[in-house]
Design a protein around this motif. Structure first.
Motif, PDB file in Angstrom:
ATOM      1  N   ALA A   1     -13.784 -46.318 -28.374  1.00 30.49           N
ATOM      2  CA  ALA A   1     -13.005 -45.274 -27.694  1.00 30.49           C
ATOM      3  C   ALA A   1     -11.552 -45.706 -27.548  1.00 30.49           C
ATOM      4  O   ALA A   1     -10.632 -44.901 -27.732  1.00 30.49           O
ATOM      5  N   SER A   2     -11.320 -46.975 -27.231  1.00 31.23           N
ATOM      6  CA  SER A   2      -9.957 -47.475 -27.077  1.00 31.23           C
ATOM      7  C   SER A   2      -9.189 -47.398 -28.391  1.00 31.23           C
ATOM      8  O   SER A   2      -8.019 -46.990 -28.422  1.00 31.23           O
TER       9      SER A   2
ATOM     10  N   ILE B   1      -9.348 -36.670 -37.012  1.00 30.18           N
ATOM     11  CA  ILE B   1      -9.396 -37.692 -35.967  1.00 30.18           C
ATOM     12  C   ILE B   1     -10.056 -37.168 -34.700  1.00 30.18           C
ATOM     13  O   ILE B   1     -10.785 -37.887 -34.010  1.00 30.18           O
ATOM     14  N   TYR B   2      -9.822 -35.889 -34.388  1.00 33.23           N
ATOM     15  CA  TYR B   2     -10.256 -35.355 -33.101  1.00 33.23           C
ATOM     16  C   TYR B   2     -11.777 -35.395 -32.930  1.00 33.23           C
ATOM     17  O   TYR B   2     -12.276 -35.777 -31.866  1.00 33.23           O
ATOM     18  N   ALA B   3     -12.527 -35.030 -33.960  1.00 34.61           N
ATOM     19  CA  ALA B   3     -13.989 -34.979 -33.836  1.00 34.61           C
ATOM     20  C   ALA B   3     -14.581 -36.341 -33.478  1.00 34.61           C
ATOM     21  O   ALA B   3     -15.363 -36.448 -32.520  1.00 34.61           O
TER      22      ALA B   3
ATOM     23  N   ARG C   1      -5.189 -44.295 -31.778  1.00 38.12           N
ATOM     24  CA  ARG C   1      -4.918 -43.492 -32.986  1.00 38.12           C
ATOM     25  C   ARG C   1      -4.507 -42.077 -32.622  1.00 38.12           C
ATOM     26  O   ARG C   1      -3.615 -41.493 -33.254  1.00 38.12           O
ATOM     27  N   MET C   2      -5.128 -41.514 -31.599  1.00 36.19           N
ATOM     28  CA  MET C   2      -4.776 -40.164 -31.152  1.00 36.19           C
ATOM     29  C   MET C   2      -3.347 -40.122 -30.608  1.00 36.19           C
ATOM     30  O   MET C   2      -2.612 -39.157 -30.841  1.00 36.19           O
ATOM     31  N   LYS C   3      -2.937 -41.165 -29.881  1.00 35.38           N
ATOM     32  CA  LYS C   3      -1.588 -41.206 -29.331  1.00 35.38           C
ATOM     33  C   LYS C   3      -0.545 -41.252 -30.452  1.00 35.38           C
ATOM     34  O   LYS C   3       0.499 -40.602 -30.378  1.00 35.38           O
TER      35      LYS C   3
END
Length: 248
Positions: A85-86, A18-20, A91-93
């Motif tokens: 980006a949103s 997910i990070y990339a 997803r990152m949260k």
């Protein structure tokens, strides 16, 4: 040393995947930061692309079907970038909460935020972490947890390779220097008097800017802006600077 559980390994893989795209999406959105605008001059309208916070801009030509198309493409592209980006932010949260639940995200928040700020900036290739906090990266690579006493540290060291062109790195930091980047994370960071290589925030967390020792023919101070941190030379770091770029 404790091996990660199967659940932790799964979440680690998912986090890496997910990070990339998250970084890519945030960087893509940042490329739209200053926008475009129409400016009237001598009774004609011209399209300008703004390049910085001061308002410096470049003319793309007078209003015409072509420049109107360029403007609309910019507006549409910015909207798509915001949506992407949103979505990845959300997803990152979620992934961060999952990681916390299985004791996977152990990196101190202030260090994590500094790394993210560097990673999202144009200067992401200009610095690397070389202090005790780098051990977290090796934990991730090895799929283990080390004893916490090995990781305890109230500061983080950022290594700068003095072979890089100073003016280019300063430009990558948008002219605000490393201190400006740190203040995006915590506005209370200040350069320590008589120890210009170090910035400290309100909690006492320190960020040191270090670099390998240089030839005596290069006595000039290494700083990226007025009032910025000034790198201090540390012996035996040449091999680290040669390894590559990025945060380790």
């Amino acid at each position: 040393m404790t091996p990660l559980s199967e659940q932790q390994r799964l979440f680690l893989v998912e986090s890496t995947q997910i990070y990339a795209p998250w970084v890519q999406a945030r960087q893509h959105l940042a490329s739209y930061k200053y926008g475009m605008k129409w400016v009237t001059s001598k009774e004609r309208e011209y399209l300008y692309r703004v390049h910085d916070a001061v308002g410096n801009a470049k003319s793309l030509g007078p209003r015409s079907p072509e420049t109107e198309s360029v403007y609309q493409s910019f507006i549409d592209g910015r909207l798509r970038a915001k949506e992407r980006a949103s979505g990845l932010d959300d997803r990152m949260k979620i992934q961060a909460r999952l990681n916390k639940a299985v004791n996977l995200g152990r990196l101190p928040m202030v260090v994590s935020e500094i790394l993210q700020a560097v990673d999202l900036s144009k200067a992401r290739e200009d610095f690397r972490i070389v202090c005790a906090h780098a051990i977290y990266a090796y934990e991730s690579m090895a799929g283990v947890h080390l004893k916490m006493e090995l990781l305890a540290s109230g500061d983080v060291d950022l290594l700068y390779d003095p072979r890089k062109k100073l003016s280019l790195v300063a430009k990558n930091l948008n002219g605000n220097g490393l201190l400006g980047l740190l203040r995006k994370v915590d506005s209370t960071f200040e350069v320590v008097e008589h120890e210009a290589f170090r910035a400290v925030n309100k909690t006492g967390f320190m960020v040191d800017l270090i670099m390998p020792t240089r030839d005596m023919r290069h006595p000039e101070k290494v700083a990226f802006a007025v009032g910025d941190l000034a790198a201090v030379e540390v012996p035996n770091l040449q091999w680290l600077g040669a390894v590559g770029a990025g945060c380790v």
